[in-house]
Scaffold this active site. Sequence first.
Site, short mmCIF file in Angstrom:
data_model
loop_
_atom_site.label_atom_id
_atom_site.label_comp_id
_atom_site.label_asym_id
_atom_site.label_seq_id
_atom_site.Cartn_x
_atom_site.Cartn_y
_atom_site.Cartn_z
N LYS A 28 0.82 -1.21 0.00
CA LYS A 28 0.00 0.00 0.00
C LYS A 28 0.86 1.26 0.00
O LYS A 28 0.63 2.19 -0.79
CB LYS A 28 -0.94 0.01 1.21
CG LYS A 28 -1.90 1.19 1.24
CD LYS A 28 -2.84 1.11 2.43
CE LYS A 28 -2.13 1.52 3.70
NZ LYS A 28 -3.05 1.63 4.86
N ASP B 243 -6.66 1.38 0.83
CA ASP B 243 -6.74 1.52 2.29
C ASP B 243 -8.16 1.17 2.71
O ASP B 243 -8.96 0.68 1.92
CB ASP B 243 -6.34 2.93 2.73
CG ASP B 243 -7.36 3.99 2.29
OD1 ASP B 243 -8.26 3.67 1.48
OD2 ASP B 243 -7.26 5.13 2.77
#
Length: 212
Positions: free
Chosen positions: A120, A138
Amino acid sequence: MKRADVIDMFTRLRELDPHPTTELDYASPFELLVAVVLSAQATDVGVNKATKKLYPVANTPQAILKLGEEGLKRYISTIGLFNAKAKNVIALCRLLVEHHGSEVPRTREALEALPGVGRKTANVVLNTAFGEPTIAVDTHIFRVANRTGLAPGKDVRTVEDKLVKVIPAEFRQDAHHWLILHGRYVCKARKPDCPHCVIRDLCRYRDKTVED
């Protein structure tokens, strides 16, 4: 969600915010990298408060290494998990100095090899600092992708792969930011603000909220 609806969805989000970007404050790829590492399980507002004091003092790998782990902790102690994050940032800075000429690497493999940097974080840096059309999933993006029917999936990687597949190329560079901001301010976790949502008619969410 049908392809025509996907195009319509992102066209509307683009009209609402033509030039979206991260809410983390940064002035270089290194500052962004550190901010994203610090933002895990923390708010952007909280990270910005800490880096506003840290970066005027130390905003390069060498300067943060000079602060040391304990010195860094004094600046980031208001952020959750600051002990582990300080350790990772120091180790990250050391690797940047020793193996990357103090520069943030521009490949996913090199980024993910840095302490505290997962897929991420690498996606955020590649997208925001280097203009790659990556999508960092997210909690906000995961929620929006599932609720709307845009890219439903049981785990983060499945949702990311589906988003890359279904989002047309013209929107992919900014899609990450549009979806995060939509999840943060409209499609909120506890109670989505469906009455004021620009894509409510395209959304597949069954339990849409109504005006109080």
